[in-house]
Design a protein around this motif. Structure first.
Motif, mmCIF file in Angstrom:
data_model
loop_
_atom_site.group_PDB
_atom_site.id
_atom_site.type_symbol
_atom_site.label_atom_id
_atom_site.label_comp_id
_atom_site.label_asym_id
_atom_site.label_seq_id
_atom_site.Cartn_x
_atom_site.Cartn_y
_atom_site.Cartn_z
ATOM 1 N N SER A 1 0.834 -1.210 0.000
ATOM 2 C CA SER A 1 0.000 0.000 0.000
ATOM 3 C C SER A 1 0.865 1.256 0.000
ATOM 4 O O SER A 1 0.592 2.212 -0.732
ATOM 5 N N HIS A 2 1.909 1.254 0.818
ATOM 6 C CA HIS A 2 2.806 2.422 0.866
ATOM 7 C C HIS A 2 3.579 2.574 -0.444
ATOM 8 O O HIS A 2 3.767 3.697 -0.927
ATOM 9 N N LYS B 1 2.583 1.568 -3.426
ATOM 10 C CA LYS B 1 1.601 2.048 -4.413
ATOM 11 C C LYS B 1 1.408 3.552 -4.274
ATOM 12 O O LYS B 1 1.411 4.287 -5.255
ATOM 13 N N ARG B 2 1.263 4.017 -3.056
ATOM 14 C CA ARG B 2 1.041 5.445 -2.812
ATOM 15 C C ARG B 2 2.273 6.264 -3.224
ATOM 16 O O ARG B 2 2.144 7.331 -3.822
ATOM 17 N N GLU C 1 2.235 6.363 -6.935
ATOM 18 C CA GLU C 1 1.106 7.208 -7.332
ATOM 19 C C GLU C 1 1.447 8.695 -7.231
ATOM 20 O O GLU C 1 1.157 9.481 -8.141
#
Length: 123
Positions: free
Chosen positions: A93-94, A96-97, A100
């Motif tokens: 998740s981190h 990906k962020r 992003e």
């Protein structure tokens, strides 16, 4: 020469630790993608087998640590190119962020995430 890269790389310079079994090396992350990482070669680098590496690093100005299991794809002298074999959900998740925020194109990010999912389905 045509670009073969399926995943956008983002420059992210930060200290990192590479571990394999009982061995550990201090390195630096040079860039990241949803599928891999490029790290500087530690001065005391002693290559083991190509699998079972764990790389961990903290996000800038944060206590958040990302950890991922990697396979060594290329030892290029000054750099080491790794492919992610496994990453826990929080680290993913981190990552990906981070990608992003640096890619700046939602369509491109969603296409890369779909490609990543397609690659996992074929393995």
């Amino acid at each position: 020469m045509a670009e073969r890269r399926m995943f956008s790389r983002v420059v992210y310079l930060t200290p990192a630790t590479i571990r394999q079994g009982e061995s550990s090396w201090t390195s630096n992350v040079l860039d990241l993608s949803l599928k891999g990482a490029l790290l500087s070669t530690p001065e005391d680098w002693g290559i083991g087998n190509e699998t079972d590496y764990v790389v961990s690093f903290k996000l800038h100005d944060s206590d958040i640590e990302l950890s991922m299991e990697l396979q060594l794809i290329q030892d290029g002298g000054d750099y080491l190119r790794f492919q992610i074999d496994h990453i826990d959900i929080d680290s993913a998740s981190h990552l990906k962020r981070l990608v992003e925020l640096n890619v700046g194109n939602d369509d491109l990010l969603h296409r890369e995430l779909a490609q990543l999912t397609d690659l996992k389905d074929t393995v």
